[in-house]
Design a protein around this motif. Structure first.
Motif, PDB file in Angstrom:
ATOM      1  N   UNK A   9      83.722  -2.209  45.925  1.00 35.15           N
ATOM      2  CA  UNK A   9      83.267  -3.291  45.049  1.00 35.15           C
ATOM      3  C   UNK A   9      84.448  -4.153  44.625  1.00 35.15           C
ATOM      4  N   UNK A  10      85.557  -3.496  44.317  1.00 37.44           N
ATOM      5  CA  UNK A  10      86.752  -4.248  43.910  1.00 37.44           C
ATOM      6  C   UNK A  10      87.186  -5.205  45.000  1.00 37.44           C
ATOM      7  N   UNK A  11      87.222  -4.724  46.254  1.00 39.92           N
ATOM      8  CA  UNK A  11      87.646  -5.580  47.362  1.00 39.92           C
ATOM      9  C   UNK A  11      86.685  -6.751  47.544  1.00 39.92           C
ATOM     10  N   UNK A  12      85.381  -6.491  47.361  1.00 36.45           N
ATOM     11  CA  UNK A  12      84.412  -7.576  47.510  1.00 36.45           C
ATOM     12  C   UNK A  12      84.553  -8.616  46.402  1.00 36.45           C
ATOM     13  N   UNK A  13      84.808  -8.161  45.186  1.00 35.38           N
ATOM     14  CA  UNK A  13      84.996  -9.098  44.067  1.00 35.38           C
ATOM     15  C   UNK A  13      86.257  -9.938  44.286  1.00 35.38           C
ATOM     16  N   UNK A  14      87.344  -9.274  44.695  1.00 37.90           N
ATOM     17  CA  UNK A  14      88.578 -10.012  44.949  1.00 37.90           C
ATOM     18  C   UNK A  14      88.408 -10.972  46.118  1.00 37.90           C
ATOM     19  N   UNK A  15      87.586 -10.595  47.090  1.00 35.81           N
ATOM     20  CA  UNK A  15      87.311 -11.488  48.214  1.00 35.81           C
ATOM     21  C   UNK A  15      86.628 -12.767  47.769  1.00 35.81           C
ATOM     22  N   UNK A  16      85.728 -12.642  46.782  1.00 33.62           N
ATOM     23  CA  UNK A  16      85.071 -13.840  46.249  1.00 33.62           C
ATOM     24  C   UNK A  16      86.095 -14.763  45.595  1.00 33.62           C
ATOM     25  N   UNK A  17      86.979 -14.194  44.782  1.00 30.92           N
ATOM     26  CA  UNK A  17      87.991 -15.025  44.121  1.00 30.92           C
ATOM     27  C   UNK A  17      88.921 -15.655  45.140  1.00 30.92           C
ATOM     28  N   UNK A  18      89.225 -14.917  46.211  1.00 29.30           N
ATOM     29  CA  UNK A  18      90.137 -15.415  47.240  1.00 29.30           C
ATOM     30  C   UNK A  18      89.505 -16.500  48.093  1.00 29.30           C
ATOM     31  N   UNK A  19      88.199 -16.660  48.015  1.00 26.90           N
ATOM     32  CA  UNK A  19      87.511 -17.679  48.811  1.00 26.90           C
ATOM     33  C   UNK A  19      87.821 -19.089  48.314  1.00 26.90           C
ATOM     34  N   UNK A  20      88.233 -19.216  47.059  1.00 24.15           N
ATOM     35  CA  UNK A  20      88.541 -20.530  46.491  1.00 24.15           C
ATOM     36  C   UNK A  20      89.959 -20.940  46.886  1.00 24.15           C
ATOM     37  N   UNK A  21      90.127 -22.204  47.267  1.00 23.13           N
ATOM     38  CA  UNK A  21      91.427 -22.718  47.704  1.00 23.13           C
ATOM     39  C   UNK A  21      91.675 -24.072  47.053  1.00 23.13           C
ATOM     40  N   UNK A  22      92.920 -24.560  47.094  1.00 29.72           N
ATOM     41  CA  UNK A  22      93.179 -25.902  46.554  1.00 29.72           C
ATOM     42  C   UNK A  22      92.348 -26.978  47.258  1.00 29.72           C
TER      43      UNK A  22
END
Length: 289
Positions: A9-22
């Motif tokens: 679950x942690x990896x999936x949550x962090x993956x969502x945050x990592x999807x955003x870029x400048x």
């Protein structure tokens, strides 16, 4: 045949945050699902929990963006806002003296992260932004930070690959080894046209309370007609002030002669007339005090 392990679950949550870029600071639910590879129901549930906590914000059109709660958490990072606050008065002094780009950065792996950038309307163009990353080998601040990094990090950098941006970019591990040795010897780095041919930077290290390098500061100016020796005293004075504010013992000692240091570095950062020629070895260098 064993099935591949399901991401936590942690990896999936962090993956969502990592999807955003400048480039894409706002994403729809469908885009989040596509970028993370998560099923739409899972992406919807996790994004909703992140909105409830404040890590994401969702507008009336259903677009998700990074939330202020993450900024609050990030402000606790020792190499983040606290370092920026200590450095800002000295960065402002450097900016007032040049009205060009003044940058503060830290090392993360083989990349630098920019904590602050001050820039004037007529300043030379740079690709950097606050919070942005860039390969360390191609920047003045990066060369300073790599020069004082642990040996394992340096060896990873030498092994490459080293991304090329212009014909002046350092792309050889052996050349990088020589440049880092020179940075340790002189206490400054000069990066001429490595990212854009129109820009030249002069950078120096910032020391923390235990006298280890915690950050680097650079001035980036137009390459045409630039004289690095004229910028070195100002950059060194700036980083000494920041180091003193951070409690670095070495910053309380008498500074080197700026004239002597400037004379040891020729135009565009080449060795001065009295400099020994480096043979590619990487011996231990004492830090300039």
């Amino acid at each position: 045949m064993d099935k591949p392990a399901r991401p936590s679950v942690t990896r999936r949550v962090l993956g969502i945050l990592d999807a955003f870029t400048p480039e894409r600071p706002g994403l729809s639910l469908a885009e989040i699902s596509r970028r993370t590879g998560l099923p739409a129901p899972t992406a919807h549930r996790l994004a909703g929990e992140l909105v409830a906590w404040g890590a994401l914000e969702r507008d009336a059109r259903g677009t998700y963006r990074i939330g202020l709660r993450l900024w609050e958490v990030a402000s606790l990072a020792p190499r983040g806002p606290a370092l920026r606050e200590a450095a800002l008065p000295f960065l402002e002094d450097l900016y007032e003296a040049t009205h060009q780009n003044v940058q503060l950065a830290v090392l993360d792996g083989l990349e630098v992260i920019y904590l602050e950038r001050l820039s004037g309307r007529g300043a030379v163009h740079v690709f950097t932004r606050v919070g942005g990353r860039f390969p360390a080998h191609a920047t003045g601040v990066g060369l300073v930070l790599l020069a004082h990094a642990d040996r394992a990090t340096q060896e990873r950098a030498y092994a490459g690959p080293l991304q090329r941006f212009t014909e002046k970019t350092i792309c050889s591990g052996e050349r990088l080894r020589q440049v880092l040795a020179e940075v340790r010897r002189t206490g400054v780095a000069v990066s001429d046209g490595q990212v854009e041919l129109v820009a030249l930077s002069v950078a120096a290290p910032v020391y923390g309370p235990d006298d280890t390098v915690v950050a680097a500061v650079s001035i980036v100016v137009p390459a045409e007609g630039a004289e690095p020796r004229a910028l070195i005293p100002a950059v060194r004075a700036g980083v000494r002030g920041i180091s003193r504010a951070l409690g670095a013992p070495s910053a309380l000692r008498a500074p080197d002669s700026a004239d002597r240091l400037s004379q040891s570095i020729g135009p565009r950062g080449t060795p001065g007339p009295r400099d020994p020629q480096l043979n590619g070895a990487s011996p231990e260098f004492s830090r300039p005090e």
